[in-house]
Design an enzyme around this catalytic site. Sequence first.
Site, short mmCIF file in Angstrom:
data_model
loop_
_atom_site.label_atom_id
_atom_site.label_comp_id
_atom_site.label_asym_id
_atom_site.label_seq_id
_atom_site.Cartn_x
_atom_site.Cartn_y
_atom_site.Cartn_z
N ARG A 106 0.87 -1.18 0.00
CA ARG A 106 0.00 0.00 0.00
C ARG A 106 0.90 1.23 0.00
O ARG A 106 2.05 1.17 0.45
CB ARG A 106 -0.90 0.03 1.23
CG ARG A 106 -1.81 -1.19 1.39
CD ARG A 106 -2.59 -1.09 2.68
NE ARG A 106 -3.53 -2.20 2.86
CZ ARG A 106 -3.26 -3.30 3.55
NH1 ARG A 106 -2.07 -3.44 4.15
NH2 ARG A 106 -4.16 -4.27 3.68
N LYS A 150 -2.10 -2.31 7.95
CA LYS A 150 -3.29 -1.80 8.62
C LYS A 150 -3.47 -2.47 9.97
O LYS A 150 -3.17 -3.65 10.14
CB LYS A 150 -4.53 -2.08 7.74
CG LYS A 150 -4.66 -1.15 6.55
CD LYS A 150 -5.98 -1.41 5.83
CE LYS A 150 -6.19 -0.42 4.69
NZ LYS A 150 -7.48 -0.66 4.00
N HIS A 167 -2.12 1.80 -5.90
CA HIS A 167 -3.00 0.65 -5.69
C HIS A 167 -3.17 -0.18 -6.95
O HIS A 167 -3.46 -1.38 -6.87
CB HIS A 167 -4.36 1.11 -5.15
CG HIS A 167 -4.73 0.42 -3.87
ND1 HIS A 167 -3.97 0.51 -2.72
CD2 HIS A 167 -5.75 -0.42 -3.57
CE1 HIS A 167 -4.53 -0.22 -1.76
NE2 HIS A 167 -5.60 -0.80 -2.27
N ARG A 219 -0.45 -2.58 -6.67
CA ARG A 219 -0.77 -3.58 -5.65
C ARG A 219 -1.73 -4.63 -6.24
O ARG A 219 -1.54 -5.83 -6.05
CB ARG A 219 -1.40 -2.90 -4.44
CG ARG A 219 -1.85 -3.85 -3.32
CD ARG A 219 -2.25 -3.04 -2.10
NE ARG A 219 -3.00 -3.80 -1.11
CZ ARG A 219 -2.47 -4.57 -0.18
NH1 ARG A 219 -1.14 -4.71 -0.11
NH2 ARG A 219 -3.23 -5.20 0.69
N HIS A 237 -3.87 -9.22 4.11
CA HIS A 237 -5.32 -9.22 4.31
C HIS A 237 -5.68 -10.03 5.55
O HIS A 237 -5.19 -11.15 5.74
CB HIS A 237 -6.04 -9.83 3.11
CG HIS A 237 -6.06 -8.93 1.91
ND1 HIS A 237 -6.31 -9.39 0.63
CD2 HIS A 237 -5.88 -7.60 1.79
CE1 HIS A 237 -6.26 -8.38 -0.22
NE2 HIS A 237 -6.01 -7.28 0.46
N TYR A 273 -9.56 -11.28 -6.25
CA TYR A 273 -8.59 -11.46 -7.32
C TYR A 273 -8.84 -12.74 -8.12
O TYR A 273 -8.36 -12.87 -9.24
CB TYR A 273 -7.16 -11.45 -6.75
CG TYR A 273 -6.81 -10.10 -6.19
CD1 TYR A 273 -6.55 -9.03 -7.03
CD2 TYR A 273 -6.78 -9.89 -4.81
CE1 TYR A 273 -6.26 -7.77 -6.51
CE2 TYR A 273 -6.49 -8.65 -4.29
CZ TYR A 273 -6.24 -7.59 -5.14
OH TYR A 273 -5.96 -6.35 -4.63
#
Length: 351
Positions: free
Chosen positions: A165, A200, A276, A279, A302, A311
């Site tokens: 990110r 995150k 992104h 990414r 994730h 994806y």
Amino acid sequence: MVAPGKAEQLSFEEQAASLPEAARDYLEHVRVQKRLAQRTHTLYTLDLIRLQAMAAEAGAELLALQPAHIRRFAAQMHSQGRSARGIALILSGWRSFFRWAAQQDLVPFNPVEGVRGPKVPKPLPKALGVDDAVQLASYRNADADPWSEARDAAMTELLYSCGLRVGELVGLDVRPDQRTQAEGRGWIDLEAGDAHVQGKGGKRRIVPVGAAALQALRRWLAMRSSGLAGAAQLAARQEPALFIGRRGVRLSGQSVWARLRQRGHQAGLASGVHPHVLRHSFASHMLQSSGDLRAVQELLGHSSISTTQVYTRLDFQHLAQAYENAHPRAHRQEAPAQGPASDPPDQAGDD
């Protein structure tokens, strides 16, 4: 109250002035207390004008609306072609109004509280094709300033190599120290070929860095401080950030977006490029090559594999397009107006 048929003939100001007193008091409240921007205040007003018009058509007072009314209004907007996201925003505005009205004891409950609009479809992430991604990553601008070119090439290679990110990229330090971990940043281990990333929710992960990205990083680090002069060079030597700007301080995410967009144009890519996109390209290309969804989940950081599963849809879209372009029987064609073929059908089994 203005009759429904005449409402469309009034100006915005006249429609706003004709709203019930409670609605006008609410709009004044959010204007003064929340200090909304003028455009946001206008959108709030339009939401209430729309709600008042729909209530009038249903023969109901604004403050007497029930959940059944709101659900019907949402269905009407959907049937008229309004997007699910637009309906969700309108419902949010109505929900805020009735929440305030309940606090003022103007209504016994919020009729919008349990109402949800149509499900907003989650768009597929945009990813570059493999050739375009390689073209961008390998692009070198011989006419650019060598210092900026080395930095931008290293950022591009690292984004595509690791699927970072933009916040993770600008949060990288040259090497770890006490402040790095205390302040929630990551770093690059050139010897091991790893990126230690702070993602995150404070989650840390280690991502392998490809050979091309490591080579670009070494070129950048060789001139990171020496390519500057004066106060900027002094600042760069004291700055732990891996990627810095001309003043010698940590590069911002906005600057990375701008530099990458410009680099995409220079590399001759038609579609817009931003961090992104790289990414998504990393994830899509990894999945196409390996088929290992769990590994891609770990590399992306994730929390839930359901986030990564988008994806698989992107990968199927790619496969479907390849089939459409390559298979001689992919396109529907009208059958020729003739009798049955003289040769019998092929009886061979599946290969």
